[in-house]
Scaffold this motif. Structure first.
Motif, PDB file in Angstrom:
ATOM      1  N   UNK A   6       9.334   3.139 -11.107  1.00 33.68           N
ATOM      2  CA  UNK A   6       9.334   3.537  -9.697  1.00 33.68           C
ATOM      3  C   UNK A   6       9.465   5.053  -9.533  1.00 33.68           C
ATOM      4  N   UNK A   7      10.162   5.705 -10.464  1.00 33.37           N
ATOM      5  CA  UNK A   7      10.361   7.154 -10.393  1.00 33.37           C
ATOM      6  C   UNK A   7       9.364   7.936 -11.245  1.00 33.37           C
ATOM      7  N   UNK A   8       9.050   7.396 -12.415  1.00 35.21           N
ATOM      8  CA  UNK A   8       8.307   8.163 -13.420  1.00 35.21           C
ATOM      9  C   UNK A   8       6.850   7.761 -13.570  1.00 35.21           C
ATOM     10  N   UNK A   9       6.494   6.569 -13.095  1.00 31.52           N
ATOM     11  CA  UNK A   9       5.128   6.121 -13.290  1.00 31.52           C
ATOM     12  C   UNK A   9       4.821   5.862 -14.755  1.00 31.52           C
ATOM     13  N   UNK A  10       3.553   6.003 -15.130  1.00 31.84           N
ATOM     14  CA  UNK A  10       3.113   5.689 -16.484  1.00 31.84           C
ATOM     15  C   UNK A  10       2.327   6.849 -17.079  1.00 31.84           C
ATOM     16  N   UNK A  11       2.654   7.202 -18.313  1.00 29.74           N
ATOM     17  CA  UNK A  11       1.860   8.221 -19.007  1.00 29.74           C
ATOM     18  C   UNK A  11       0.430   7.713 -19.170  1.00 29.74           C
ATOM     19  N   UNK A  12      -0.520   8.532 -18.819  1.00 23.29           N
ATOM     20  CA  UNK A  12      -1.918   8.126 -18.931  1.00 23.29           C
ATOM     21  C   UNK A  12      -2.347   7.147 -17.861  1.00 23.29           C
ATOM     22  N   UNK A  13      -1.424   6.807 -16.961  1.00 15.62           N
ATOM     23  CA  UNK A  13      -1.731   5.879 -15.880  1.00 15.62           C
ATOM     24  C   UNK A  13      -1.430   6.500 -14.532  1.00 15.62           C
ATOM     25  N   UNK A  14      -0.901   5.694 -13.630  1.00 13.21           N
ATOM     26  CA  UNK A  14      -0.668   6.166 -12.269  1.00 13.21           C
ATOM     27  C   UNK A  14       0.765   6.619 -12.038  1.00 13.21           C
ATOM     28  N   UNK A  15       0.893   7.596 -11.178  1.00 18.32           N
ATOM     29  CA  UNK A  15       2.190   8.084 -10.734  1.00 18.32           C
ATOM     30  C   UNK A  15       2.609   7.322  -9.478  1.00 18.32           C
ATOM     31  N   UNK A  16       3.899   7.354  -9.124  1.00 16.47           N
ATOM     32  CA  UNK A  16       4.323   6.734  -7.862  1.00 16.47           C
ATOM     33  C   UNK A  16       3.587   7.310  -6.662  1.00 16.47           C
ATOM     34  N   UNK A  17       3.291   8.604  -6.702  1.00 14.27           N
ATOM     35  CA  UNK A  17       2.585   9.231  -5.582  1.00 14.27           C
ATOM     36  C   UNK A  17       1.170   8.667  -5.425  1.00 14.27           C
TER      37      UNK A  17
ATOM     38  N   UNK B  63      -0.286   6.498  -2.212  1.00 19.18           N
ATOM     39  CA  UNK B  63      -1.482   6.935  -1.491  1.00 19.18           C
ATOM     40  C   UNK B  63      -2.442   5.784  -1.248  1.00 19.18           C
ATOM     41  N   UNK B  64      -2.695   4.989  -2.270  1.00 17.86           N
ATOM     42  CA  UNK B  64      -3.679   3.910  -2.079  1.00 17.86           C
ATOM     43  C   UNK B  64      -3.097   2.754  -1.255  1.00 17.86           C
ATOM     44  N   UNK B  65      -1.801   2.496  -1.385  1.00 19.74           N
ATOM     45  CA  UNK B  65      -1.212   1.444  -0.578  1.00 19.74           C
ATOM     46  C   UNK B  65      -1.116   1.854   0.890  1.00 19.74           C
ATOM     47  N   UNK B  66      -0.798   3.099   1.145  1.00 14.63           N
ATOM     48  CA  UNK B  66      -0.754   3.577   2.534  1.00 14.63           C
ATOM     49  C   UNK B  66      -2.122   3.457   3.199  1.00 14.63           C
ATOM     50  N   UNK B  67      -3.172   3.680   2.416  1.00 17.88           N
ATOM     51  CA  UNK B  67      -4.530   3.551   2.945  1.00 17.88           C
ATOM     52  C   UNK B  67      -4.805   2.095   3.348  1.00 17.88           C
ATOM     53  N   UNK B  68      -4.377   1.148   2.517  1.00 12.58           N
ATOM     54  CA  UNK B  68      -4.578  -0.266   2.821  1.00 12.58           C
ATOM     55  C   UNK B  68      -3.725  -0.690   4.016  1.00 12.58           C
ATOM     56  N   UNK B  69      -2.486  -0.240   4.052  1.00 12.03           N
ATOM     57  CA  UNK B  69      -1.605  -0.596   5.165  1.00 12.03           C
ATOM     58  C   UNK B  69      -2.170  -0.079   6.479  1.00 12.03           C
ATOM     59  N   UNK B  70      -2.758   1.099   6.475  1.00 13.41           N
ATOM     60  CA  UNK B  70      -3.378   1.635   7.689  1.00 13.41           C
ATOM     61  C   UNK B  70      -4.515   0.717   8.162  1.00 13.41           C
ATOM     62  N   UNK B  71      -5.302   0.186   7.224  1.00 10.40           N
ATOM     63  CA  UNK B  71      -6.367  -0.753   7.600  1.00 10.40           C
ATOM     64  C   UNK B  71      -5.790  -2.009   8.239  1.00 10.40           C
ATOM     65  N   UNK B  72      -4.718  -2.516   7.652  1.00  9.58           N
ATOM     66  CA  UNK B  72      -4.101  -3.732   8.176  1.00  9.58           C
ATOM     67  C   UNK B  72      -3.530  -3.496   9.571  1.00  9.58           C
ATOM     68  N   UNK B  73      -2.897  -2.352   9.766  1.00 11.22           N
ATOM     69  CA  UNK B  73      -2.352  -2.044  11.093  1.00 11.22           C
ATOM     70  C   UNK B  73      -3.468  -1.953  12.128  1.00 11.22           C
ATOM     71  N   UNK B  74      -4.618  -1.413  11.748  1.00  9.84           N
ATOM     72  CA  UNK B  74      -5.749  -1.340  12.672  1.00  9.84           C
ATOM     73  C   UNK B  74      -6.235  -2.737  13.064  1.00  9.84           C
TER      74      UNK B  74
ATOM     75  N   UNK C 277       9.224   3.184   3.333  1.00  6.12           N
ATOM     76  CA  UNK C 277      10.246   3.587   2.374  1.00  6.12           C
ATOM     77  C   UNK C 277       9.603   4.185   1.127  1.00  6.12           C
ATOM     78  N   UNK C 278      10.319   5.056   0.403  1.00  2.84           N
ATOM     79  CA  UNK C 278       9.757   5.636  -0.822  1.00  2.84           C
ATOM     80  C   UNK C 278       9.576   4.599  -1.917  1.00  2.84           C
ATOM     81  N   UNK C 279       8.667   4.880  -2.831  1.00  8.51           N
ATOM     82  CA  UNK C 279       8.390   3.956  -3.930  1.00  8.51           C
ATOM     83  C   UNK C 279       9.639   3.702  -4.771  1.00  8.51           C
ATOM     84  N   UNK C 280      10.488   4.729  -4.922  1.00 11.97           N
ATOM     85  CA  UNK C 280      11.675   4.593  -5.766  1.00 11.97           C
ATOM     86  C   UNK C 280      12.914   4.167  -4.982  1.00 11.97           C
ATOM     87  N   UNK C 281      12.721   3.584  -3.790  1.00 10.53           N
ATOM     88  CA  UNK C 281      13.857   3.035  -3.051  1.00 10.53           C
ATOM     89  C   UNK C 281      14.640   2.091  -3.965  1.00 10.53           C
ATOM     90  N   UNK C 282      15.952   2.323  -4.165  1.00  6.43           N
ATOM     91  CA  UNK C 282      16.706   1.530  -5.131  1.00  6.43           C
ATOM     92  C   UNK C 282      17.112   0.164  -4.588  1.00  6.43           C
TER      93      UNK C 282
END
Length: 231
Positions: free
Chosen positions: A132-143, A147-158, A191-196
């Motif tokens: 949640x904090x560090x992401x994956x080396x060679x893969x995706x970061x929490x940021x 970004x991609x989930x916020x894009x999908x959520x915006x579609x759903x809200x519309x 909420x942030x991705x790293x919400x505990x």
């Protein structure tokens, strides 16, 4: 209030059934793995109990379904919505926005193996690794995930904004994976991705997100379900 809440649009988050890698605790991102026979039974059970006319997840109330392109999610979607519960093709979107976290160098590894790998690379001297904090080396970061989930959520809200008081069918289903759906729930609440906070969504399980006060600006999690009243 009960009647108003019953009309508020909902988002059902459905996790795919068991796979061999999931059963063994291996991080499964882009690798395409089919459901196990037991995983198929898990989804069948959820579909039988929860999906159908006048059931909790009524296809007649659906506006759209978003599905991860991974085969395990595709299988789960088809098992949930087969036969009389099928949904029109135009109401289904397959999108990488809800694909599982890209684990990069950690693909196929168990958590203990990831910790050992990172230690060998001189990482995590101050605290243990957290996806949640560090992401994956060679893969995706929490940021990147946010970004991609916020894009999908915006579609759903519309989709749901014009139907906050039941003006039309506006329920949405998201069929995806364990890690990404937990982040989806956090981002749904802004909420942030790293919400505990620990969240559990078992294979084949279905959770529900919605809104307070029939207000699209008050996203909420349903911590309990009320089954539809039938005659």
């Amino acid at each position: 209030m009960a009647d108003a809440e019953a009309l508020t649009p909902r988002v059902f988050i459905a996790r795919h059934g068991e796979t061999e890698w999931a059963k063994n605790g291996r991080h499964t991102g882009k690798t395409d793995i089919e459901l196990t026979p037991y995983g198929i039974k898990q989804v069948h059970t959820s579909a039988k109990e929860l999906v159908g006319a006048k059931k909790l997840l009524d296809p007649a109330r659906l506006a759209h379904v978003f599905v991860s392109p991974r085969i395990r999610a595709q299988q789960t979607f088809h098992l949930l919505f087969e036969g009389a519960n099928s949904v029109p093709d135009e109401s289904v979107t397959v999108t990488e926005d809800i694909a599982e976290w890209d684990y990069g160098d950690y693909e196929g590894l168990k958590t203990a193996e990831i910790h050992a790998l990172r230690k060998s690379r001189g990482l995590d001297a101050e605290r243990p690794w957290s996806i949640w904090k560090d992401g994956s080396e060679g893969g995706e970061s929490p940021e990147q995930i946010a970004e991609r989930l916020d894009r999908l959520i915006a579609q759903i809200r519309d989709i749901q904004r014009p139907a906050m008081k039941g003006e039309k069918a506006a329920d949405v289903v998201v069929v995806a994976h364990g890690h990404i759906l937990r982040v989806f729930a956090k981002r749904w609440l802004n909420c942030p991705v790293d919400l505990p906070v620990d969240m559990v969504l078992p294979p084949g399980g279905i959770g529900i997100l919605s809104y307070k006060n029939n207000n699209v600006n008050e996203p909420a999690i349903q911590i309990g379900i009320a089954l539809p009243v039938t005659d």
